[in-house]
Design a protein around this motif. Structure first.
Motif, PDB file in Angstrom:
ATOM      1  N   ARG A 214      -5.662  -5.601   1.106  1.00  0.00           N
ATOM      2  CA  ARG A 214      -6.236  -4.663   2.048  1.00  0.00           C
ATOM      3  C   ARG A 214      -5.644  -3.265   1.880  1.00  0.00           C
ATOM      4  N   THR A 215      -4.354  -3.177   1.591  1.00  0.00           N
ATOM      5  CA  THR A 215      -3.707  -1.872   1.423  1.00  0.00           C
ATOM      6  C   THR A 215      -4.311  -1.107   0.246  1.00  0.00           C
TER       7      THR A 215
ATOM      8  N   ASP B 209      -7.867   0.019   1.117  1.00  0.00           N
ATOM      9  CA  ASP B 209      -7.829   1.191   2.001  1.00  0.00           C
ATOM     10  C   ASP B 209      -7.444   2.452   1.230  1.00  0.00           C
TER      11      ASP B 209
ATOM     12  N   ASN C  61     -10.493   3.530  -0.855  1.00  0.00           N
ATOM     13  CA  ASN C  61     -11.533   4.117  -0.015  1.00  0.00           C
ATOM     14  C   ASN C  61     -11.153   5.529   0.431  1.00  0.00           C
TER      15      ASN C  61
END
Length: 276
Positions: free
Chosen positions: A23-24, A27, A30
């Motif tokens: 997820r890091t 993110d 993005n």
């Protein structure tokens, strides 16, 4: 053997080049993508500038009858490098919205005067207008399409020379309308019949006739034989032989099987036509 440590989580390199799907890293990627897109929309992305002024300039040149292909040839670049500012050049190739300052400056420096001669022989212009009239396009209704006042179109078929810009505009209008039925584009049946009747009386060739002689429509030395009888064609040939080729009248008559009097009559009619 020592190995180089991986980039930290959340960095572009860790996600893009090392395939980390945490997820890091998502993110971080993005966030980079949002920043990248914002920079593309701004004025500082890789030194690119807004291409809208270039597009508007090209549209003005096109309105003057100058194609993007001709502009590209003048600049010495591929046609797609110019056309892409005006429209998409294919699947997955949207219209260009940004460009380098240097490329923009080169295109903006091009003017109509660079590509259009001041005045040209009006033979092709006159014949294209007459051909459109022959299929029913009223001269006055051609004015807005060509880009001149409706009352001026009739004058264009009487002139010996015209501006390069007008010649290009008439050529574009001819290409657009030569295969179209005027009645399907708002021209009344009465107006169509009137235009065709006038053209028939004056023996103006149709676009179908000129399609057989694509090089003849702009050639002032080419004499169309549209609607002519055999004696009339021989008379026109005699006039050309005497006035253009310099053949003596007696020799022209012998070659064409005419009497000397018939050749003289043809020359006299030609002189009267020129005077008129």
């Amino acid at each position: 053997m020592t190995t180089k440590p991986l980039p930290p989580h959340g960095s572009l390199s860790r996600h893009k080049y090392h395939g980390c799907k945490c997820r890091t890293c998502y993110d971080g990627f993005n966030a980079w993508q949002r920043q990248h897109n914002a920079a593309k929309r701004g004025d500082t992305y890789s030194g690119l500038v807004d291409a809208e002024p270039v597009r508007q300039h090209l549209l003005q040149l096109q309105a003057a009858g100058i194609s993007t292909t001709k502009i590209a040839k003048h600049l010495g670049c591929h046609p797609s490098n110019v056309t892409s500012f005006v429209r998409s050049t294919g699947a997955g190739r949207p219209r260009r919205r940004r460009t380098t300052p240097e490329h923009a400056a080169r295109i903006l420096a091009v003017t109509a005067d660079d590509l259009l001669p001041g005045t040209v022989d009006s033979t092709g212009t006159r014949r294209r207008i007459q051909a459109l009239a022959a299929i029913g396009w009223p001269l006055r209704q051609l004015g807005p399409i060509i880009g001149v006042h409706p009352t001026w179109v009739d004058d264009l078929i009487k002139k010996d020379v015209t501006s390069g810009q007008t010649a290009h505009s008439v050529r574009r209008a001819y290409e657009q309308l030569a295969a179209r039925n005027p009645e399907r584009y708002g021209v009344s049946k009465v107006s169509v019949q009137r235009a065709r009747r006038r053209a028939a009386n004056l023996r103006w060739p149709t676009p179908k006739y000129w399609a057989k002689f694509p090089d003849g429509i702009d050639d002032p030395h080419f004499t169309p034989e549209y609607g002519m009888t055999k004696p009339e064609r021989l008379a026109e040939e005699a006039v050309w032989m005497v006035t253009v080729a310099g053949v003596p009248r007696t020799e022209a008559a012998t070659r064409l099987g005419l009497t000397f009097g018939e050749v003289d009559e043809a020359l006299a009619r030609n002189d009267m036509r020129k005077a008129a």
